[in-house]
Write a protein that holds these residues in place. Sequence first.
Motif, PDB file in Angstrom:
ATOM      1  N   THR A 136      -0.083  -1.409   4.720  1.00 31.62           N
ATOM      2  CA  THR A 136       0.747  -1.419   5.931  1.00 31.62           C
ATOM      3  C   THR A 136       0.193  -0.449   6.972  1.00 31.62           C
ATOM      4  O   THR A 136       0.901  -0.069   7.899  1.00 31.62           O
ATOM      5  CB  THR A 136       2.191  -1.026   5.586  1.00 31.62           C
ATOM      6  N   ARG A 137      -1.076  -0.061   6.836  1.00 30.58           N
ATOM      7  CA  ARG A 137      -1.625   0.979   7.703  1.00 30.58           C
ATOM      8  C   ARG A 137      -1.808   0.544   9.151  1.00 30.58           C
ATOM      9  O   ARG A 137      -1.915   1.383  10.051  1.00 30.58           O
ATOM     10  CB  ARG A 137      -2.954   1.482   7.154  1.00 30.58           C
ATOM     11  N   GLY A 138      -1.894  -0.733   9.401  1.00 31.11           N
ATOM     12  CA  GLY A 138      -2.116  -1.208  10.756  1.00 31.11           C
ATOM     13  C   GLY A 138      -0.823  -1.347  11.536  1.00 31.11           C
ATOM     14  O   GLY A 138       0.241  -0.853  11.154  1.00 31.11           O
ATOM     15  N   SER A 139      -0.899  -2.056  12.653  1.00 30.56           N
ATOM     16  CA  SER A 139       0.277  -2.261  13.505  1.00 30.56           C
ATOM     17  C   SER A 139       1.131  -3.423  13.012  1.00 30.56           C
ATOM     18  O   SER A 139       2.224  -3.643  13.515  1.00 30.56           O
ATOM     19  CB  SER A 139      -0.169  -2.530  14.948  1.00 30.56           C
ATOM     20  N   ASN A 140       0.625  -4.174  12.012  1.00 32.44           N
ATOM     21  CA  ASN A 140       1.358  -5.321  11.481  1.00 32.44           C
ATOM     22  C   ASN A 140       2.238  -4.904  10.313  1.00 32.44           C
ATOM     23  O   ASN A 140       2.204  -3.766   9.849  1.00 32.44           O
ATOM     24  CB  ASN A 140       0.367  -6.397  11.025  1.00 32.44           C
ATOM     25  N   ASN A 141       3.032  -5.856   9.830  1.00 33.88           N
ATOM     26  CA  ASN A 141       3.861  -5.587   8.660  1.00 33.88           C
ATOM     27  C   ASN A 141       2.995  -5.243   7.451  1.00 33.88           C
ATOM     28  O   ASN A 141       3.252  -4.269   6.749  1.00 33.88           O
ATOM     29  CB  ASN A 141       4.746  -6.794   8.340  1.00 33.88           C
ATOM     30  N   ALA A 142       1.975  -6.052   7.178  1.00 28.27           N
ATOM     31  CA  ALA A 142       1.043  -5.808   6.078  1.00 28.27           C
ATOM     32  C   ALA A 142      -0.136  -6.764   6.205  1.00 28.27           C
ATOM     33  O   ALA A 142       0.035  -7.938   6.558  1.00 28.27           O
ATOM     34  CB  ALA A 142       1.729  -6.000   4.731  1.00 28.27           C
ATOM     35  N   ASP A 143      -1.323  -6.270   5.898  1.00 24.79           N
ATOM     36  CA  ASP A 143      -2.539  -7.068   5.938  1.00 24.79           C
ATOM     37  C   ASP A 143      -3.314  -6.879   4.639  1.00 24.79           C
ATOM     38  O   ASP A 143      -3.044  -5.973   3.847  1.00 24.79           O
ATOM     39  CB  ASP A 143      -3.421  -6.660   7.122  1.00 24.79           C
TER      40      ASP A 143
END
Length: 394
Positions: A136-143
Motif C-alpha cells: 500500500t506504499r503508493g497513492s493507490n489502495n494496493a498494488d
Amino acid sequence: MKRLLQLSILFLSTLFIFSCGGDDGHGPTNGNNNDEPTTGAVEVTTSSTGDDIDGDGYTVSAGGTSKSVSSSGSVILAGLSEGDVNTELSGMAGNCAVKNGSNSQTVTITAGDTTSTSFDVECQAVVNGRIAFQTTRGSNNADIYLMNPDGSDQQALTDDVETDYLPQISYSGTRVLFSSYRNQNFNLFIVNADGSNIRQVTSSSGDTFDSSWAPDDSSIVFGDNRSGNEEIYTIAPDGNDEQRLTNNSANDEDPSWSPDGSKIVYTSDADGDAEIHTMNPDGSNIQKLTDNGSYDVHPEWSPDGSKIAFTSSRDGNKEVYVMNADGTNPQRITNNSASDEYPSWSRDGTEIVFDSDRDGNDEIYKINADGSGNLVNLSNNSAEERFPNWSPVQ
C-alpha cells in the motif's frame, strides 16, 4: 588372318563400350557414380528478439541430423536425402516462441544444393527468482510489486487506483496472476512480467480471490464465492473452459497446484473448522490432510512436491508450519505472538517467505524452510506488505 584381325577389333570395341557403361559413352546419371552428388543440405538461420533471450541457444533437427545453433546465428545440416524434409527448432526456454507459432518447417532438399530457411524467435521478460507481493506504499489502495530475494530493487508491477493483491507468478515466469477490484468486484487478471498487457481472466458475479497456476501454465485454479459460499474452479488463462471442482455448503478456498500437476491442495471447513485437503485436478479423490480444532489454511507445495507449507493457529496464533505432502510430521517454523501467514517457497526449497505483523505493520519476511537461521525483513517499509509469492524460475 584378316578374319582373326577383324574379330580382335570387334572384341576390343565391345569391351571399351561396356567399360564406358553404355552405347553413348557417358557415365551413369542415376546417382551410382561417385562423381555425382546424391544428398543436399539446409542452412538454418535463427534471429531472436525481446527480453531475457535464451543464452543457451537452440537445437535444429532435420532428416535425423541435429546441431546446436545460437539464439541469433546459422548452422548447416548436410547429408540430407532429396525430397521434402521436416526442419524443427527445439530447446527454447519457456519464455521464447517462434513468432509465427510453428517451430517446424518443411524444406525441399535438392542433391548438390543448400536450401535455406529461418526461424524468428521472440522472447518475453521473465520474473527470474524475484518475489511478488502486495503493498500500500503508493497513492493507490494496493498494488503488486516485485523485489529480489534479498529485498533489493523493489519495483511496481501494477499501478491502479483499485486494490490489486494475491499475486501468483506463472511457472514460465512470463506472467503474473492477481486478484483485482478494478470492476467493482474481485476478479482475476494477468499481467506480463514487464508490467504490460493487463487482461481480465474471470468475469464472476461474486468475488474471485486466491489462485494458482498449473505447472504447464495451461490452466488456473481459483476460489470464488459466486454461489454464496466459496468454491474452487479452474479456467484457462484466456478465460475459456471454466470448470467447477467443488460443490457443497462448505467454504473451499486457498487452492495450490502441485508441481507435478497431479493434485490440488486447498482449505475446506466442511467439518466445521478450516482443514487442509487434496483432490485431483478434476475434483475427484478428496483426501483430508489435517484434522484438529484449529485454523489450518494457505497451503503451498514445496518445489519438489514432497512438503506443504501452511498457516495454522493450533498454538494459539497464526504461525507457519511445514508438513509432509501426506499430512504427516507437521513442524512449526515460526514462533511469535504476531500473525505469520501466507508462506511461499524459494525455487530450491531451502527458504520460505511469509507476511507478518510482528513489527507493528505487515511486512514480508524470509526464513530457512526448517525454521533455522536468522529471520530477515525483506520489505522493510512503513506501508502494509502482504501475500508474497516467490518465482518458480531460478
